[in-house]
Design a protein around this motif. Structure first.
Motif, PDB file in Angstrom:
ATOM      1  N   LEU A 214     -21.576 -39.285 -14.183  1.00 27.40           N
ATOM      2  CA  LEU A 214     -20.631 -39.599 -13.103  1.00 27.40           C
ATOM      3  C   LEU A 214     -19.332 -40.187 -13.654  1.00 27.40           C
ATOM      4  O   LEU A 214     -18.244 -39.949 -13.122  1.00 27.40           O
ATOM      5  CB  LEU A 214     -21.258 -40.578 -12.104  1.00 27.40           C
ATOM      6  CG  LEU A 214     -22.359 -40.002 -11.207  1.00 27.40           C
ATOM      7  CD1 LEU A 214     -23.027 -41.119 -10.417  1.00 27.40           C
ATOM      8  CD2 LEU A 214     -21.775 -38.959 -10.247  1.00 27.40           C
ATOM      9  N   LEU A 215     -19.445 -40.960 -14.723  1.00 27.33           N
ATOM     10  CA  LEU A 215     -18.272 -41.616 -15.306  1.00 27.33           C
ATOM     11  C   LEU A 215     -17.441 -40.669 -16.164  1.00 27.33           C
ATOM     12  O   LEU A 215     -16.200 -40.766 -16.197  1.00 27.33           O
ATOM     13  CB  LEU A 215     -18.706 -42.817 -16.148  1.00 27.33           C
ATOM     14  CG  LEU A 215     -19.271 -44.025 -15.372  1.00 27.33           C
ATOM     15  CD1 LEU A 215     -19.791 -45.088 -16.343  1.00 27.33           C
ATOM     16  CD2 LEU A 215     -18.179 -44.636 -14.484  1.00 27.33           C
ATOM     17  N   ASN A 216     -18.065 -39.770 -16.866  1.00 24.72           N
ATOM     18  CA  ASN A 216     -17.362 -38.963 -17.865  1.00 24.72           C
ATOM     19  C   ASN A 216     -16.995 -37.559 -17.401  1.00 24.72           C
ATOM     20  O   ASN A 216     -16.289 -36.833 -18.111  1.00 24.72           O
ATOM     21  CB  ASN A 216     -18.213 -38.872 -19.138  1.00 24.72           C
ATOM     22  CG  ASN A 216     -18.370 -40.232 -19.808  1.00 24.72           C
ATOM     23  OD1 ASN A 216     -17.377 -40.860 -20.209  1.00 24.72           O
ATOM     24  ND2 ASN A 216     -19.604 -40.709 -19.914  1.00 24.72           N
ATOM     25  N   TYR A 217     -17.510 -37.141 -16.274  1.00 24.43           N
ATOM     26  CA  TYR A 217     -17.190 -35.796 -15.817  1.00 24.43           C
ATOM     27  C   TYR A 217     -16.517 -35.871 -14.443  1.00 24.43           C
ATOM     28  O   TYR A 217     -16.815 -36.764 -13.635  1.00 24.43           O
ATOM     29  CB  TYR A 217     -18.448 -34.923 -15.737  1.00 24.43           C
ATOM     30  CG  TYR A 217     -19.094 -34.715 -17.083  1.00 24.43           C
ATOM     31  CD1 TYR A 217     -18.623 -33.729 -17.951  1.00 24.43           C
ATOM     32  CD2 TYR A 217     -20.170 -35.524 -17.482  1.00 24.43           C
ATOM     33  CE1 TYR A 217     -19.210 -33.555 -19.188  1.00 24.43           C
ATOM     34  CE2 TYR A 217     -20.759 -35.345 -18.717  1.00 24.43           C
ATOM     35  CZ  TYR A 217     -20.285 -34.362 -19.564  1.00 24.43           C
ATOM     36  OH  TYR A 217     -20.862 -34.183 -20.789  1.00 24.43           O
ATOM     37  N   ASP A 218     -15.662 -34.930 -14.199  1.00 25.71           N
ATOM     38  CA  ASP A 218     -14.955 -34.896 -12.925  1.00 25.71           C
ATOM     39  C   ASP A 218     -15.880 -34.289 -11.871  1.00 25.71           C
ATOM     40  O   ASP A 218     -16.168 -33.089 -11.889  1.00 25.71           O
ATOM     41  CB  ASP A 218     -13.680 -34.049 -13.053  1.00 25.71           C
ATOM     42  CG  ASP A 218     -12.874 -34.047 -11.762  1.00 25.71           C
ATOM     43  OD1 ASP A 218     -13.184 -34.881 -10.874  1.00 25.71           O
ATOM     44  OD2 ASP A 218     -11.945 -33.226 -11.664  1.00 25.71           O
TER      45      ASP A 218
END
Length: 475
Positions: free
Chosen positions: A280-284
């Motif tokens: 969730l943090l690293n991908y759009d």
């Protein structure tokens, strides 16, 4: 554990050596008491010999007086056949005995007294021999009287044989005066004692009496009983110790398994939740709401599972606290059970049907937190140990609450151990289902502390029924 075994073996060897020493000393004590008893018997025979001579002398005097009276009445004279004996100790340490016959002839005998023996005993023995030499030719033995005298002298020394018989023999064992009471076969059933009362004539008393072994053992009874009780106490203590250690070892192994399983279970949801959160943090994910929802559901599910694991651990921790206090309160049973069932239906792991058949208007007194944990544990087990779908039925009437399922069932051999700490029912076809062996133990512990009870009926392939007896009358 290896050190414990070494210490235990060493301790057992030491105890065995001490016990062996006790046996050795018991045998030595037996020999010592036996020697004392035999000495008492010989002393009793010597005393009985002197008493018998007084008895014989009294009979001879009565016979002489009767004969004198008879001769006097007939006007005849009587020549008394008498003999006197006396003894003194001279300055050189010799014992001098003198005897006088009816002709007035005096016989003097001198015997040196031995310094390694009692003077009084030697003088009594010498006088006894002189009395026998003077009396035996004229007054015969009455062995029946001798038997009774020996029995009395033995009783003076607290020796009570069931049978005593005395006969007179020579130095070669030939019978000079037989006793009809002496049994023919006495080689093994009787103890035999011999006392020389007239060395010059080579005459002996030979006494037969029932074995004195029981008398000797009775004198040792206190020591024997004490040693036996110590042996029993040590044996019971060792059995208890080894059973306790064996049980502790089993619990230790089960606890190690529990820690290993729990560690793995804690790491798994943390790793999955971490991965979902990292995605969730690293991908759009703004343009893909479905993927975002999927990751959030994964994280939520794993965090929920992690919460259940922590709750189990906390529940066990609370159960172990001796100061834990229950807080019973009046609980309407139907809405309470319905709330728990509704939460369990939302799990979504498989097709779950939970039927609640609780009487309306029934209330019970219980600690709501622990009762909730108990029912959740039973329902959770029913869901985990079932096939692709499960039907659970919860019934209650105030006196009992039952949780039934149509799951895999429990093997009969496992039912007696079902509520033991860290025990897990083996299910070879459900390797993916991990348990910790503390859920049902927690259930049983809380119910025991509440004063309630639980029982189980199960058959493999047909499901299980857990029944809680509440001890309430219901309202």
């Amino acid at each position: 554990m290896k050190r414990f075994k070494t210490i235990s073996v060493t301790f057992i060897i030491v105890i065995a050596v001490i016990f062996g020493c006790n046996v050795y000393y018991l045998i030595s004590l037996y020999g010592s008491i036996k020697a004392n008893v035999e000495r008492d018997v010989m002393t009793a025979l010597a005393d009985a010999d002197i008493d018998d001579m007084w008895e014989r002398s009294d009979r001879a005097n009565r016979a002489a007086m009767a004969a004198r009276q008879a001769y006097t009445e007939n006007g005849d004279s009587i020549i008394e056949n008498q003999r006197s004996v006396s003894g003194i100790k001279d300055e050189d340490g010799n014992f001098i005995t003198t005897s006088k016959n009816q002709e007035g002839e005096t016989t003097v005998k001198k015997r040196p007294l031995r310094r390694d023996r009692s003077y009084s005993n030697q003088m009594v023995n010498d006088m006894s021999q002189q009395m026998h030499e003077a009396m035996d030719p004229f007054v015969d033995f009455n062995l029946s009287i001798m038997d009774s005298i020996v029995t009395e002298r033995l009783a003076d020394r607290q020796i009570y044989p069931d049978f005593v018989a005395v006969e007179v023999v020579d130095s070669k064992g030939n019978i000079l005066r037989g006793n009809t009471h002496v049994p023919k076969d006495h080689s093994s059933n009787y103890d035999v004692f011999s006392l020389c009362f007239n060395p010059e004539s080579g005459m002996y008393y030979r006494a037969y009496m029932t074995s004195l072994t029981s008398h000797i053992v009775s004198k040792m009874s206190g020591v024997i009983i004490t040693v036996f009780l110590l042996l029993v106490a040590f044996t019971l203590a060792f059995c208890f110790l080894f059973r306790t250690v064996s049980k502790m070892r089993t619990i230790e192994e089960m606890k190690d398994d529990f820690v290993s399983n729990m560690t793995h279970e804690l790491k798994t949801p943390i790793a999955i939740a971490y991965s979902a959160n990292d995605a969730l943090l690293n991908y759009d994910t703004t343009n893909d709401p479905q993927k975002k929802l999927t990751y959030l559901n994964i994280a939520n599910k794993q965090l929920k599972r992690l919460g259940e694991l922590v709750e189990n651990i906390l529940a066990m921790s609370m159960e172990r606290r001796k100061t834990m206090k229950l807080k019973p309160e009046t609980v309407p049973l139907l809405p309470f059970v319905e709330e728990i069932a509704a939460a369990q239906r939302m799990r979504g792991e498989k097709e779950i049907a939970i039927n609640v058949e609780v009487d309306e208007g029934v209330s019970i007194k219980a600690d709501t937190t622990h009762l909730s944990n108990i029912l959740n544990n039973l329902i959770d087990n029913a869901i985990k140990y079932s096939g692709d779908s499960v039907v659970i039925t919860i019934t209650g009437n105030g006196k009992e609450i039952s949780v039934a399922d149509n799951g895999l069932g429990i093997p009969a051999k496992s039912i007696p151990y079902l509520f033991n700490k860290f025990y897990r029912v083996p299910h070879g076809n459900l390797q993916e289902v991990r348990g910790y062996g503390i859920g049902l133990y927690y259930v049983k512990s809380i119910l025991d502390r509440t004063g309630w009870s639980i029982s189980v009926k199960s058959k493999e392939g047909e499901g299980s029924i857990f029944t809680i007896k509440t001890g309430n009358d219901g309202q």
